[in-house]
Design a protein around this motif. Structure first.
Motif, short mmCIF file in Angstrom:
data_model
loop_
_atom_site.label_atom_id
_atom_site.label_comp_id
_atom_site.label_asym_id
_atom_site.label_seq_id
_atom_site.Cartn_x
_atom_site.Cartn_y
_atom_site.Cartn_z
N VAL A 70 -75.51 -4.01 -21.84
CA VAL A 70 -75.74 -3.71 -20.43
C VAL A 70 -74.82 -4.59 -19.61
N ASP A 71 -74.13 -3.98 -18.66
CA ASP A 71 -73.28 -4.71 -17.72
C ASP A 71 -73.83 -4.45 -16.32
N LEU A 72 -74.52 -5.43 -15.76
CA LEU A 72 -75.19 -5.26 -14.48
C LEU A 72 -74.22 -5.17 -13.30
N SER A 73 -72.95 -5.45 -13.54
CA SER A 73 -71.98 -5.40 -12.45
C SER A 73 -71.28 -4.04 -12.34
N GLN A 74 -71.47 -3.16 -13.33
CA GLN A 74 -70.79 -1.87 -13.33
C GLN A 74 -71.56 -0.85 -12.49
N ALA A 79 -77.94 3.17 -12.41
CA ALA A 79 -79.21 3.88 -12.67
C ALA A 79 -79.79 3.46 -14.02
N ARG A 80 -78.95 3.38 -15.02
CA ARG A 80 -79.39 2.97 -16.36
C ARG A 80 -79.88 1.52 -16.33
N ALA A 81 -79.14 0.65 -15.65
CA ALA A 81 -79.52 -0.76 -15.56
C ALA A 81 -80.86 -0.90 -14.84
N GLN A 82 -81.05 -0.14 -13.77
CA GLN A 82 -82.31 -0.21 -13.02
C GLN A 82 -83.47 0.22 -13.92
N ASN A 83 -83.29 1.26 -14.69
CA ASN A 83 -84.33 1.73 -15.61
C ASN A 83 -84.67 0.65 -16.65
N LEU A 84 -83.65 0.04 -17.25
CA LEU A 84 -83.89 -0.99 -18.26
C LEU A 84 -84.53 -2.24 -17.65
N LEU A 85 -84.06 -2.65 -16.48
CA LEU A 85 -84.66 -3.80 -15.80
C LEU A 85 -86.12 -3.53 -15.48
#
Length: 173
Positions: A70-74, A79-85
């Motif tokens: 996961v790269d939170l800066s990309q 959307a994917r990062a928000q789901n995983l977080l």
């Protein structure tokens, strides 16, 4: 001559070790800490929750938890990062107000240079006399984890620090 060369090698050894590909500066992490702020907004009858974590730690724990990088800066991964977080924080942060579980709605996240901020909200909480919190954020990453919590209700602020493996905190107002 050999003695002089040996002294130079000893002086350069720490620089060579830190700069080598086998040991990056990231491997020499000075501390592991998260800060969770919970504020009771009486006018809105809600709990406003902000969790602050180092970006590299959060990316590492998400990778470990979901078996995917996961790269939170990309921007393309937002959307994917928000789901995983959301999934991760929901599993590791639970709140009870006045003995009743609070459903925390994940509002979103933002990243600055070193930290990621996760925003959550618990609705329909008119008053708070007692908060019981389970905070296991990043416990599955390192046993060196420290979770600091600040809770504000009616203008009164209380704080606590949870050293791994402690996860439970209780606040009375």
């Amino acid at each position: 001559m050999k003695l002089l060369f040996g002294k130079w090698i000893l002086l350069l050894l720490p620089v060579l070790w830190i700069g080598s590909s086998a040991h990056s500066v990231k491997d020499v992490h000075p501390f592991y800490v998260s800060v969770t702020e919970i504020n009771h907004n009486a006018a809105e009858k809600s709990l406003e929750v902000v969790c602050k974590v180092f970006v590299d730690d959060m990316e590492d724990v998400l990778k470990k938890s979901f078996n995917t990088p996961v790269d939170l800066s990309q921007a393309s991964q937002q959307a994917r990062a928000q789901n995983l977080l959301n999934q991760y924080v929901q599993r590791h942060l639970q709140v009870q107000a006045n003995g009743k579980p609070v459903t925390l709605q994940f509002i979103g996240f933002e990243k600055d240079s070193e930290s990621v901020y996760c925003y959550l909200e618990g609705a329909n909480i008119a008053s708070v006399q007692k908060l019981d919190i389970t905070n296991g954020l990043l416990h599955d990453l390192t046993p060196d984890q420290i979770n600091i919590m600040h809770v504000t209700v009616g203008g009164k602020r209380q704080s606590t620090k949870l050293d791994f493996p402690a996860k439970q905190a209780h606040f009375k107002f």
